[in-house]
Design a protein around this motif. Structure first.
Motif, PDB file in Angstrom:
ATOM      1  N   ILE A 242       0.841  -1.202   0.000  1.00  0.00           N
ATOM      2  CA  ILE A 242       0.000   0.000   0.000  1.00  0.00           C
ATOM      3  C   ILE A 242       0.878   1.254   0.000  1.00  0.00           C
ATOM      4  CG2 ILE A 242      -1.768   1.291   1.264  1.00  0.00           C
ATOM      5  CD1 ILE A 242      -2.927  -1.254   2.278  1.00  0.00           C
ATOM      6  N   ILE A 243       0.587   2.129  -0.975  1.00  0.00           N
ATOM      7  CA  ILE A 243       1.311   3.406  -1.056  1.00  0.00           C
ATOM      8  C   ILE A 243       0.343   4.530  -0.699  1.00  0.00           C
ATOM      9  CG2 ILE A 243       2.385   5.055  -2.647  1.00  0.00           C
ATOM     10  CD1 ILE A 243       3.745   2.936  -4.057  1.00  0.00           C
ATOM     11  N   ASP A 244       0.818   5.462   0.095  1.00  0.00           N
ATOM     12  CA  ASP A 244       0.013   6.641   0.427  1.00  0.00           C
ATOM     13  C   ASP A 244       0.599   7.810  -0.359  1.00  0.00           C
ATOM     14  OD1 ASP A 244      -1.030   8.954   1.491  1.00  0.00           O
ATOM     15  OD2 ASP A 244      -0.449   8.516   3.554  1.00  0.00           O
ATOM     16  N   THR A 245      -0.002   8.094  -1.519  1.00  0.00           N
ATOM     17  CA  THR A 245       0.571   9.142  -2.363  1.00  0.00           C
ATOM     18  C   THR A 245       0.261  10.537  -1.827  1.00  0.00           C
ATOM     19  OG1 THR A 245      -1.350   8.815  -3.762  1.00  0.00           O
ATOM     20  CG2 THR A 245       0.742   7.937  -4.578  1.00  0.00           C
ATOM     21  N   SER A 246      -0.640  10.628  -0.825  1.00  0.00           N
ATOM     22  CA  SER A 246      -0.908  11.945  -0.228  1.00  0.00           C
ATOM     23  C   SER A 246       0.268  12.336   0.671  1.00  0.00           C
ATOM     24  CB  SER A 246      -2.187  11.903   0.612  1.00  0.00           C
ATOM     25  OG  SER A 246      -1.953  11.249   1.855  1.00  0.00           O
ATOM     26  N   GLU A 247       1.075  11.361   1.014  1.00  0.00           N
ATOM     27  CA  GLU A 247       2.218  11.527   1.922  1.00  0.00           C
ATOM     28  C   GLU A 247       1.785  11.979   3.320  1.00  0.00           C
ATOM     29  OE1 GLU A 247       5.147  13.936  -0.102  1.00  0.00           O
ATOM     30  OE2 GLU A 247       5.722  12.284  -1.422  1.00  0.00           O
ATOM     31  N   HIS A 248       0.474  11.873   3.611  1.00  0.00           N
ATOM     32  CA  HIS A 248       0.006  12.208   4.966  1.00  0.00           C
ATOM     33  C   HIS A 248       0.553  11.250   6.012  1.00  0.00           C
ATOM     34  CE1 HIS A 248      -3.629  15.066   4.288  1.00  0.00           C
ATOM     35  NE2 HIS A 248      -2.667  15.292   3.421  1.00  0.00           N
ATOM     36  N   CYS A 249       1.012  10.092   5.552  1.00  0.00           N
ATOM     37  CA  CYS A 249       1.574   9.113   6.491  1.00  0.00           C
ATOM     38  C   CYS A 249       2.906   9.596   7.046  1.00  0.00           C
ATOM     39  CB  CYS A 249       1.769   7.764   5.797  1.00  0.00           C
ATOM     40  SG  CYS A 249       2.956   7.810   4.437  1.00  0.00           S
ATOM     41  N   GLY A 250       3.486  10.607   6.377  1.00  0.00           N
ATOM     42  CA  GLY A 250       4.765  11.135   6.861  1.00  0.00           C
ATOM     43  C   GLY A 250       5.972  10.608   6.093  1.00  0.00           C
ATOM     44  N   TYR A 251       5.740   9.814   5.053  1.00  0.00           N
ATOM     45  CA  TYR A 251       6.863   9.292   4.268  1.00  0.00           C
ATOM     46  C   TYR A 251       6.674   9.713   2.810  1.00  0.00           C
ATOM     47  CZ  TYR A 251       7.359   6.462   8.427  1.00  0.00           C
ATOM     48  OH  TYR A 251       7.493   6.068   9.728  1.00  0.00           O
ATOM     49  N   SER A 252       7.779  10.131   2.212  1.00  0.00           N
ATOM     50  CA  SER A 252       7.682  10.595   0.832  1.00  0.00           C
ATOM     51  C   SER A 252       7.387   9.426  -0.109  1.00  0.00           C
ATOM     52  CB  SER A 252       9.012  11.228   0.408  1.00  0.00           C
ATOM     53  OG  SER A 252      10.022  10.235   0.428  1.00  0.00           O
ATOM     54  N   ILE A 253       6.853   9.743  -1.271  1.00  0.00           N
ATOM     55  CA  ILE A 253       6.582   8.681  -2.254  1.00  0.00           C
ATOM     56  C   ILE A 253       7.893   7.977  -2.612  1.00  0.00           C
ATOM     57  CG2 ILE A 253       5.797   8.227  -4.623  1.00  0.00           C
ATOM     58  CD1 ILE A 253       3.784  10.456  -4.327  1.00  0.00           C
ATOM     59  N   GLU A 254       8.931   8.770  -2.712  1.00  0.00           N
ATOM     60  CA  GLU A 254      10.248   8.204  -3.054  1.00  0.00           C
ATOM     61  C   GLU A 254      10.661   7.116  -2.046  1.00  0.00           C
ATOM     62  OE1 GLU A 254      13.284  11.089  -2.609  1.00  0.00           O
ATOM     63  OE2 GLU A 254      14.492  10.293  -4.254  1.00  0.00           O
ATOM     64  N   THR A 273       0.541  -3.660  -6.055  1.00  0.00           N
ATOM     65  CA  THR A 273       0.731  -2.328  -5.475  1.00  0.00           C
ATOM     66  C   THR A 273      -0.539  -1.510  -5.651  1.00  0.00           C
ATOM     67  OG1 THR A 273       3.043  -2.468  -6.072  1.00  0.00           O
ATOM     68  CG2 THR A 273       2.240  -0.300  -5.475  1.00  0.00           C
ATOM     69  N   VAL A 274      -0.977  -0.935  -4.547  1.00  0.00           N
ATOM     70  CA  VAL A 274      -2.238  -0.204  -4.550  1.00  0.00           C
ATOM     71  C   VAL A 274      -2.030   1.151  -3.894  1.00  0.00           C
ATOM     72  CG1 VAL A 274      -4.506  -0.189  -3.434  1.00  0.00           C
ATOM     73  CG2 VAL A 274      -3.707  -2.262  -4.523  1.00  0.00           C
ATOM     74  N   VAL A 275      -2.686   2.169  -4.435  1.00  0.00           N
ATOM     75  CA  VAL A 275      -2.588   3.502  -3.840  1.00  0.00           C
ATOM     76  C   VAL A 275      -3.786   3.725  -2.922  1.00  0.00           C
ATOM     77  CG1 VAL A 275      -2.743   5.979  -4.352  1.00  0.00           C
ATOM     78  CG2 VAL A 275      -1.229   4.500  -5.705  1.00  0.00           C
ATOM     79  N   ASN A 276      -3.502   4.126  -1.688  1.00  0.00           N
ATOM     80  CA  ASN A 276      -4.585   4.394  -0.742  1.00  0.00           C
ATOM     81  C   ASN A 276      -4.749   5.903  -0.535  1.00  0.00           C
ATOM     82  OD1 ASN A 276      -6.650   3.781   1.074  1.00  0.00           O
ATOM     83  ND2 ASN A 276      -5.248   3.805   2.815  1.00  0.00           N
TER      84      ASN A 276
END
Ligand SMILES: Nc1nc2c(ncn2[C@@H]2O[C@H](COP(=O)(O)OP(=O)(O)OP(=O)(O)O)[C@@H](O)[C@H]2O)c(=O)[nH]1
Length: 326
Positions: A242-254, A273-276
């Protein structure tokens, strides 16, 4: 799981106290002093023998354990050390009985049976004390093992990976039929979540969270943490990343993509791979969902089930086969 049924392992003193008390009760039944002493020694020796053997047999045979548990038990407490301690306790059980019978036999002919009784008890007590550390160690091992998450070998297993706060546990909660179990995983202070979903009448799929050590770069994890991560990841028939592309999780997409690459190197099974958090920011090219609004979650689940069907065709894991393996 077999570990849950391991009872508390008694200390050396507990084994002794309990056996002496039992034997004392039996001794009272005899009126002849010599016979009473002989009976006492036999009873102490056999109570100790039985108690120590029951400790040994309460541990599962590690050869027969599913790889996940074997691997984790080995990382946490070393299987060799457990085997060594079980061997020592088994030896003490036999030794106590041999010494006890020897003394009891020598008391048959009477004479100095009080002294022989005391001597026998002292020798047996010293044998039990020789395995004092083994008993303490086995109890610690038992306490660790029984808290491990329940991971079934027979269910199709989806390991849900990604950084903290990307929505892994929200996803597992949404798709699980019953409330997921939150189990301690001794390698991290955070619990890991194991959920199930019934599909059909007799089948379930299993979702497992990844342990919370992934947030640090691989090179900062110690070898034990790395093995712990791989023990979980290796239970997977499929990894859902799971990727959080909003980066609200605190980790960059990179950084998230870096972790995805690392996991790609760790596993041979397919990775979906899924974007949440699509309610905040969706991107093209990946399946997207929002575990907050529920949007897209069913579609992701469908994709996972399709993968499962495909992989079942490749390697059937029906109930018959799993029964044969036991
Ligand atoms: N906006 C939005 N927030 C979400 C979504 N999914 C989860 N969150 C929020 O993100 C936070 C983390 O969600 P969790 O499901 O606990 O994330 P996790 O990946 O399991 O986190 P760890 O348990 O720390 O590994 C929570 O505050 C959720 O409410 C989503 O789809 N959209």
């Amino acid at each position: 799981m077999e570990f849950e049924t391991i009872p508390t392992v008694p200390t050396a003193d507990e084994v002794l106290d309990r056996s002496l008390r039992r034997a004392a009760a039996k001794k009272k039944l005899k009126t002849n002093v010599d016979r009473a002493n002989e009976e006492f020694v036999r009873a102490v020796a056999s109570a100790i023998h039985d108690k120590l053997k029951s400790v040994v047999s309460s541990f599962p045979s590690f050869e027969r354990l599913p790889p996940f548990y074997r691997e984790v038990a080995d990382i946490l407490i070393s299987l060799d050390r457990i085997k060594k301690s079980l061997g020592a306790v088994s030896w003490a059980a036999d030794q106590a009985r041999t010494v006890g019978s020897g003394y009891a036999r020598s008391m048959r002919s009477g004479g100095e049976t009080d002294r022989k009784r005391r001597q026998a008890v002292a020798r047996i007590a010293s044998i039990v004390h020789q395995v004092e550390d083994d008993l303490i160690f086995l109890n610690e091992a038992r306490n660790i093992l029984r808290k491990l998450p329940h991971v079934s070998e027979d269910e199709f297993t989806i390991v849900v990976a990604g950084f903290p706060n990307v929505g892994k546990s929200s996803f597992i909660r949404l798709v699980s039929t019953a409330e997921p179990e939150i189990a301690a995983y001794p390698f991290t202070t955070k619990g890991i979540i194991v959920g199930h979903r019934d599909i059909g009448r007799h089948e379930r799929i299993q979702f497992i969270d990844t342990p919370g050590v992934l947030e640090r770069p691989a090179e900062e994890r110690n070898p034990i943490e790395r093995q712990a991560v791989s023990a979980i990841i290796n239970t997977a028939d499929l990894v859902l990343f799971i990727i959080d592309t909003s980066e609200h999780c605190g980790y960059s997409i990179e950084n998230q993509v870096r972790l995805l690459d690392e996991i790609r190197r760790l596993v041979e099974v397919p990775i979906l791979t899924v974007v949440n958090k699509a309610d905040i920011r969706a991107i093209e090219g990946y399946p997207t969902m929002s575990t907050l609004t529920g949007e897209g979650v069913d579609e992701v689940l469908d994709l996972l089930l399709t993968y499962r069907k495909e992989s079942k065709k490749a390697s059937p894991r029906g109930p018959l086969q799993s029964e044969n393996q036991q």
